[in-house]
Scaffold this motif. Structure first.
Motif, PDB file in Angstrom:
ATOM      1  N   ASP A 139     -12.125  -5.211  -8.049  1.00 54.52           N
ATOM      2  CA  ASP A 139     -12.049  -4.038  -7.226  1.00 54.52           C
ATOM      3  C   ASP A 139     -10.447  -3.755  -7.070  1.00 54.52           C
ATOM      4  O   ASP A 139      -9.901  -3.982  -5.866  1.00 54.52           O
ATOM      5  CB  ASP A 139     -12.869  -3.937  -6.287  1.00 54.52           C
ATOM      6  CG  ASP A 139     -12.553  -2.640  -5.143  1.00 54.52           C
ATOM      7  OD1 ASP A 139     -11.931  -1.729  -5.906  1.00 54.52           O
ATOM      8  OD2 ASP A 139     -13.221  -2.536  -4.332  1.00 54.52           O
ATOM      9  N   MET A 140      -9.677  -3.476  -8.167  1.00 47.38           N
ATOM     10  CA  MET A 140      -8.297  -3.377  -8.131  1.00 47.38           C
ATOM     11  C   MET A 140      -7.806  -2.406  -7.062  1.00 47.38           C
ATOM     12  O   MET A 140      -6.656  -2.400  -6.353  1.00 47.38           O
ATOM     13  CB  MET A 140      -7.690  -3.167  -9.575  1.00 47.38           C
ATOM     14  CG  MET A 140      -6.219  -3.500  -9.629  1.00 47.38           C
ATOM     15  SD  MET A 140      -6.094  -5.272  -8.934  1.00 47.38           S
ATOM     16  CE  MET A 140      -5.199  -6.123 -10.242  1.00 47.38           C
ATOM     17  N   GLY A 141      -8.591  -1.321  -6.969  1.00 43.46           N
ATOM     18  CA  GLY A 141      -8.517  -0.196  -5.759  1.00 43.46           C
ATOM     19  C   GLY A 141      -8.234  -0.914  -4.551  1.00 43.46           C
ATOM     20  O   GLY A 141      -7.335  -0.612  -3.678  1.00 43.46           O
ATOM     21  N   SER A 142      -9.280  -1.798  -4.167  1.00 43.60           N
ATOM     22  CA  SER A 142      -9.181  -2.434  -2.940  1.00 43.60           C
ATOM     23  C   SER A 142      -8.224  -3.532  -2.737  1.00 43.60           C
ATOM     24  O   SER A 142      -7.436  -3.568  -1.717  1.00 43.60           O
ATOM     25  CB  SER A 142     -10.561  -3.273  -2.652  1.00 43.60           C
ATOM     26  OG  SER A 142     -11.752  -2.191  -2.441  1.00 43.60           O
ATOM     27  N   VAL A 143      -7.778  -4.115  -4.119  1.00 46.19           N
ATOM     28  CA  VAL A 143      -6.556  -5.091  -3.801  1.00 46.19           C
ATOM     29  C   VAL A 143      -5.279  -3.857  -3.455  1.00 46.19           C
ATOM     30  O   VAL A 143      -4.687  -4.227  -2.463  1.00 46.19           O
ATOM     31  CB  VAL A 143      -6.202  -5.577  -5.165  1.00 46.19           C
ATOM     32  CG1 VAL A 143      -4.970  -6.466  -5.154  1.00 46.19           C
ATOM     33  CG2 VAL A 143      -7.447  -6.467  -5.521  1.00 46.19           C
ATOM     34  N   MET A 144      -5.132  -2.842  -4.227  1.00 42.68           N
ATOM     35  CA  MET A 144      -3.797  -2.148  -3.848  1.00 42.68           C
ATOM     36  C   MET A 144      -3.890  -1.306  -2.548  1.00 42.68           C
ATOM     37  O   MET A 144      -2.845  -1.307  -1.849  1.00 42.68           O
ATOM     38  CB  MET A 144      -3.833  -1.120  -4.826  1.00 42.68           C
ATOM     39  CG  MET A 144      -3.739  -1.622  -6.279  1.00 42.68           C
ATOM     40  SD  MET A 144      -2.174  -2.704  -6.479  1.00 42.68           S
ATOM     41  CE  MET A 144      -0.842  -1.829  -6.734  1.00 42.68           C
ATOM     42  N   GLN A 145      -5.010  -1.178  -2.069  1.00 48.00           N
ATOM     43  CA  GLN A 145      -5.381  -0.685  -0.609  1.00 48.00           C
ATOM     44  C   GLN A 145      -4.967  -1.643   0.126  1.00 48.00           C
ATOM     45  O   GLN A 145      -4.175  -1.440   1.384  1.00 48.00           O
ATOM     46  CB  GLN A 145      -6.784  -0.073  -0.301  1.00 48.00           C
ATOM     47  CG  GLN A 145      -6.896   0.419   0.902  1.00 48.00           C
ATOM     48  CD  GLN A 145      -8.412   1.021   1.406  1.00 48.00           C
ATOM     49  OE1 GLN A 145      -9.050   0.961   0.234  1.00 48.00           O
ATOM     50  NE2 GLN A 145      -8.592   1.556   2.290  1.00 48.00           N
ATOM     51  N   GLN A 146      -5.503  -3.080   0.286  1.00 46.75           N
ATOM     52  CA  GLN A 146      -5.114  -4.108   1.080  1.00 46.75           C
ATOM     53  C   GLN A 146      -3.466  -4.422   0.999  1.00 46.75           C
ATOM     54  O   GLN A 146      -2.924  -4.879   2.327  1.00 46.75           O
ATOM     55  CB  GLN A 146      -6.000  -5.053   0.812  1.00 46.75           C
ATOM     56  CG  GLN A 146      -7.374  -4.835   1.034  1.00 46.75           C
ATOM     57  CD  GLN A 146      -8.437  -5.785   0.663  1.00 46.75           C
ATOM     58  OE1 GLN A 146      -8.416  -7.235   1.081  1.00 46.75           O
ATOM     59  NE2 GLN A 146      -9.324  -5.559   0.038  1.00 46.75           N
ATOM     60  N   LEU A 147      -2.971  -4.058   0.032  1.00 46.29           N
ATOM     61  CA  LEU A 147      -1.429  -4.341  -0.157  1.00 46.29           C
ATOM     62  C   LEU A 147      -0.670  -3.097   0.613  1.00 46.29           C
ATOM     63  O   LEU A 147       0.641  -3.492   0.894  1.00 46.29           O
ATOM     64  CB  LEU A 147      -1.171  -4.685  -1.478  1.00 46.29           C
ATOM     65  CG  LEU A 147      -1.728  -5.922  -2.073  1.00 46.29           C
ATOM     66  CD1 LEU A 147      -1.416  -6.076  -3.650  1.00 46.29           C
ATOM     67  CD2 LEU A 147      -1.401  -7.094  -1.477  1.00 46.29           C
ATOM     68  N   GLY A 148      -1.426  -2.244   0.608  1.00 47.36           N
ATOM     69  CA  GLY A 148      -0.762  -1.156   1.400  1.00 47.36           C
ATOM     70  C   GLY A 148      -0.292  -0.202   0.361  1.00 47.36           C
ATOM     71  O   GLY A 148       0.772   0.889   0.608  1.00 47.36           O
ATOM     72  N   ALA A 149      -0.322  -0.091  -1.060  1.00 45.79           N
ATOM     73  CA  ALA A 149      -0.008   0.559  -1.910  1.00 45.79           C
ATOM     74  C   ALA A 149      -0.684   1.919  -2.069  1.00 45.79           C
ATOM     75  O   ALA A 149       0.214   3.008  -2.501  1.00 45.79           O
ATOM     76  CB  ALA A 149      -0.182  -0.060  -3.484  1.00 45.79           C
ATOM     77  N   VAL A 150      -1.607   2.117  -1.561  1.00 46.95           N
ATOM     78  CA  VAL A 150      -2.745   3.310  -1.491  1.00 46.95           C
ATOM     79  C   VAL A 150      -3.090   3.182  -0.138  1.00 46.95           C
ATOM     80  O   VAL A 150      -3.511   2.376   0.560  1.00 46.95           O
ATOM     81  CB  VAL A 150      -3.594   3.404  -2.686  1.00 46.95           C
ATOM     82  CG1 VAL A 150      -2.919   3.374  -3.939  1.00 46.95           C
ATOM     83  CG2 VAL A 150      -4.560   2.183  -2.363  1.00 46.95           C
ATOM     84  N   GLY A 151      -3.678   4.427   0.169  1.00 50.35           N
ATOM     85  CA  GLY A 151      -4.183   4.831   1.435  1.00 50.35           C
ATOM     86  C   GLY A 151      -5.754   4.590   1.310  1.00 50.35           C
ATOM     87  O   GLY A 151      -6.121   4.338  -0.124  1.00 50.35           O
ATOM     88  N   PRO A 152      -6.404   4.635   2.368  1.00 51.80           N
ATOM     89  CA  PRO A 152      -7.787   4.407   2.242  1.00 51.80           C
ATOM     90  C   PRO A 152      -8.541   5.433   1.288  1.00 51.80           C
ATOM     91  O   PRO A 152      -8.276   6.591   1.360  1.00 51.80           O
ATOM     92  CB  PRO A 152      -8.264   4.667   3.778  1.00 51.80           C
ATOM     93  CG  PRO A 152      -7.209   4.556   4.461  1.00 51.80           C
ATOM     94  CD  PRO A 152      -6.180   5.134   3.821  1.00 51.80           C
TER      95      PRO A 152
END
Length: 143
Positions: free
Chosen positions: A129-142
């Motif tokens: 789930d790369m979307g969740s990775v990027m969200q948790q890193l702060g690269a994308v919003g919820p």
């Protein structure tokens, strides 16, 4: 030990030695030189063969020096092994063009590997789930 048990042990060795132990060259004894990765979300340079795998994990480990794969369970059927894992790490370096954030991520992934008669990984299909990775890193919003 059956071939299926050996294949599961070799996949676990890949997690232990490469992902958790950060010895990327250990992949030489576990993956065929021409092993393709059937992940359409990764750039071709990471999916073409064993060297692509090593390139990806050198980048991944550099970005997440505390990278950790924890196996939940594995199942084998014929020459295939499926593994369900938790993946986590803290971003201390650049990751796919994104500067270090200091943020951590924790997601699940599934790996599906076909093995040769000699117990080497010959093909890989993976889901993370790369979307969740990027969200948790702060690269994308919820989402």
């Amino acid at each position: 030990m059956t071939d299926q048990d050996r294949n599961k042990a070799n996949l676990q060795r890949l997690y232990d030695e490469v992902m958790n132990g950060h010895d990327v060259d250990a992949a030489d004894g576990l993956i065929t030189p021409d092993r393709p990765d059937h992940d359409p979300t990764l750039p071709p340079e990471f999916t073409r063969d064993r060297e692509g795998f090593k390139l990806f994990f050198r980048m991944f480990i550099s970005a997440f020096p505390d990278l950790r794969f924890t196996t939940g369970f594995m199942m084998a059927d014929g020459d295939m092994v499926a593994s369900y894992n938790t993946v986590e790490g803290t971003q201390k370096g650049e990751f796919m063009g994104m500067p270090a954030t200091g943020n951590s991520f924790k997601v699940v992934n599934a790996d599906f590997c076909r093995f040769t008669k000699d117990g080497l990984i010959a093909e890989h299909w993976g889901v993370i789930d790369m979307g969740s990775v990027m969200q948790q890193l702060g690269a994308v919003g919820p989402r």
